[in-house]
Design an enzyme around this catalytic site. Structure first.
Site, mmCIF file in Angstrom:
data_model
loop_
_atom_site.group_PDB
_atom_site.id
_atom_site.type_symbol
_atom_site.label_atom_id
_atom_site.label_comp_id
_atom_site.label_asym_id
_atom_site.label_seq_id
_atom_site.Cartn_x
_atom_site.Cartn_y
_atom_site.Cartn_z
ATOM 1 N N SER A 170 -18.004 53.194 -19.451
ATOM 2 C CA SER A 170 -18.361 51.823 -19.070
ATOM 3 C C SER A 170 -17.124 51.026 -18.704
ATOM 4 C CB SER A 170 -19.044 51.165 -20.263
ATOM 5 O OG SER A 170 -19.125 49.780 -20.078
ATOM 6 N N LYS A 210 -16.815 53.743 -26.245
ATOM 7 C CA LYS A 210 -16.634 54.470 -24.978
ATOM 8 C C LYS A 210 -15.185 54.924 -24.828
ATOM 9 C CE LYS A 210 -20.866 54.167 -23.489
ATOM 10 N NZ LYS A 210 -21.703 55.366 -23.417
ATOM 11 N N TYR A 241 -19.006 48.428 -28.760
ATOM 12 C CA TYR A 241 -19.553 49.284 -27.698
ATOM 13 C C TYR A 241 -18.437 49.785 -26.769
ATOM 14 C CZ TYR A 241 -21.855 50.537 -23.343
ATOM 15 O OH TYR A 241 -22.241 51.201 -22.197
#
Ligand code: UDP
Length: 322
Positions: free
Chosen positions: A118, A146, A142
Site C-alpha cells: 500500500s 505492510k 496498517y
C-alpha cells in the site's frame, strides 16, 4: 502444463477481480479464503478452499496436492482506523500470519510471491507524485504492517531465494458488474460506495474536512480501477516467471481527484444531487496521494485502461444497483 496460482483472499474485492482475469488468461486458480464477509462465492473461475491462510494443516495439504507456481496474497485487514484501535488483530493477521504462510510456502519449494502492499508505507508524503524511493514513514499500524512484510520479503529473498513483487496500491475503485465482481466491505468506509449510496438513498454524505492544502480544500487521491489493478498482478506474475527478479512497484494512475470532484462526477452519473455536509477531518488522512507510476509502466509495460473517473463511477454505480 497450465500454471497454477494460489490466491489468498481471492473471494475479496481485488483478489476476485484478479483471479478472474488470471483464469481468463489461461491460468489455473486456487483460492484460500475464510469468506468472512460473504456467505458464498458464486464463481467458477477458481477452485475455492474455505479456510485460514495460516492454517498449517490446510496449507500442507494444498501444497502437497497441487503444484503451485506462485502465490498472490490479498488476505489482509484493510481498515486503517481499526488498525489504530485494534493493532493486535492487525499485526496478527497482516504480519504474523503472513510470515507463517511464507515459511510453509518456502518449505514446500514455492518461491514466487506477489504481495498487496500500500502507499500507506510512505505516510505523509514529502513529495508528490510519490515514487518508490520516497522515504518510508507509515503513520498507522496498517501502513506499518505492510512495510514490515516488505522488509521480511527482502530478507527472505536474500536468504531463501524467494522472488517477490510488492505492489503498493493507491485507491482501488470501480467494479466489474458484468462478471458480478465488485466491492463489498463490511462496514463500508470507502468514499465511492458511500457517496453513491448516500445519493441513492437521499442521505447525507459526509465530507471529512474541506480545509486541506488542495485547490478546493478536500483531499486528493489516486483512484485506480480494480481491473487495472488486476492487470498489474497478471503482468507481475509473468515477469516473475520470466525474469526471476524481485521488484517493488507503485500502482496508481498518476492522476488525482479531490473529494469534491468525485461528488460532482457521482451526481452527474446518478442524475441526482448529493446532500453534503462538511465534517471534521478523519484522523490519519493526508492532503494528497498521487502515484509516480513510471517504474511499473516501464518494467511491466502496464498501462491503465479503465481508470478514468467516469468509468470508475459508472461501474461502481452499476455494481451498487445490481
Ligand atoms: N472520505 C470522505 N467521506 C467519506 C469517506 C471518505 O470525505 O464518507 C474521504 C477521506 O477523508 C479521504 C478520501 O475520501 O480523503 C478517500 O477515503 P477512502 O476511505 O475511500 O480511502 P483512503 O484514501 O482512506 O484509503
Amino acid at each position: 502444463m497450465k500454471k497454477t496460482i494460489l490466491v489468498l483472499g481471492g473471494a475479496g474485492y481485488i483478489g476476485s477481480n484478479t483471479a478472474y482475469l488470471l483464469n481468463q488468461r489461461g491460468y489455473e486458480i486456487i483460492i484460500i479464503d475464510k469468506l468472512i464477509y460473504k456467505q458464498k462465492f458464486d464463481h467458477d473461475f477458481a477452485k475455492l478452499i474455505v479456510g485460514d491462510f495460516a492454517d498449517t494443516n490446510l496449507l500442507e495439504s494444498v501444497f502437497e496436492k497441487y503444484k503451485i507456481d506462485a502465490v498472490m496474497h490479498f488476505a489482509a485487514f484493510i481498515e486503517v482506523g481499526v488498525s489504530v484501535t485494534n493493532p493486535a488483530e492487525f499485526y496478527d493477521n497482516n504480519v504474523v500470519k503472513t510470515i507463517k504462510f511464507l515459511d510453509t510456502m518456502i518449505k514446500h519449494g514455492v518461491k514466487n510471491f506477489i504481495f498487496s502492499s500500500s502507499c500507506a508505507v510512505y505516510g505523509n508524503p514529502v513529495k508528490v507524485p510519490i515514487d518508490e524511493a520516497h522515504p518510508y514513514a507509515p503513520i498507522s499500524p496498517y501502513g506499518k504492517n505492510k512495510l514490515i512484510v516488505e522488509y521480511v520479503l527482502q530478507d527472505y529473498a536474500q536468504a531463501y531465494d524467494l522472488k517477490y513483487i510488492s505492489l503498493r496500491y493507491f485507491n482501488a475503485a470501480g467494479a466489474d458488474p458484468k462478471n458480478n465482481l465488485g466491492e463489498q466491505h463490511i462496514p463500508e468506509t470507502h468514499i465511492i460506495p458511500l457517496l453513491l449510496r448516500a445519493i441513492k438513498n437521499k442521505k447525507t454524505f459526509k465530507i471529512f474536512g474541506d480545509d486541506y492544502n488542495t485547490p478546493d480544500g478536500t483531499c486528493i487521491r489516486d483512484y485506480i480501477h480494480v481491473k487495472d489493478l488486476a492487470l498489474a498482478h497478471l503482468l507481475a506474475f509473468e515477469y516473475l516467471i520470466k525474469e526471476k527478479k524481485s521488484q517493488v512497484f507503485n500502482l496508481g494512475t498518476g492522476h488525482g481527484y479531490s473529494v469534491k470532484e468525485l461528488i460532482t462526477a457521482a451526481e452527474k452519473e446518478a442524475g441526482q444531487e448529493a446532500n453534503i455536509e462538511v465534517f471534521a477531518r478523519r484522523a490519519g488522512d493526508v492532503d494528497t496521494l498521487i502515484a509516480d507510476n513510471k517504474k511499473i509502466k516501464s518494467i511491466l509495460n502496464w498501462e491503465p485502461s479503465y481508470s478514468n473517473l467516469e468509468n470508475i463511477i459508472h461501474s461502481a454505480l452499476e455494481w451498487e444497483n445490481r
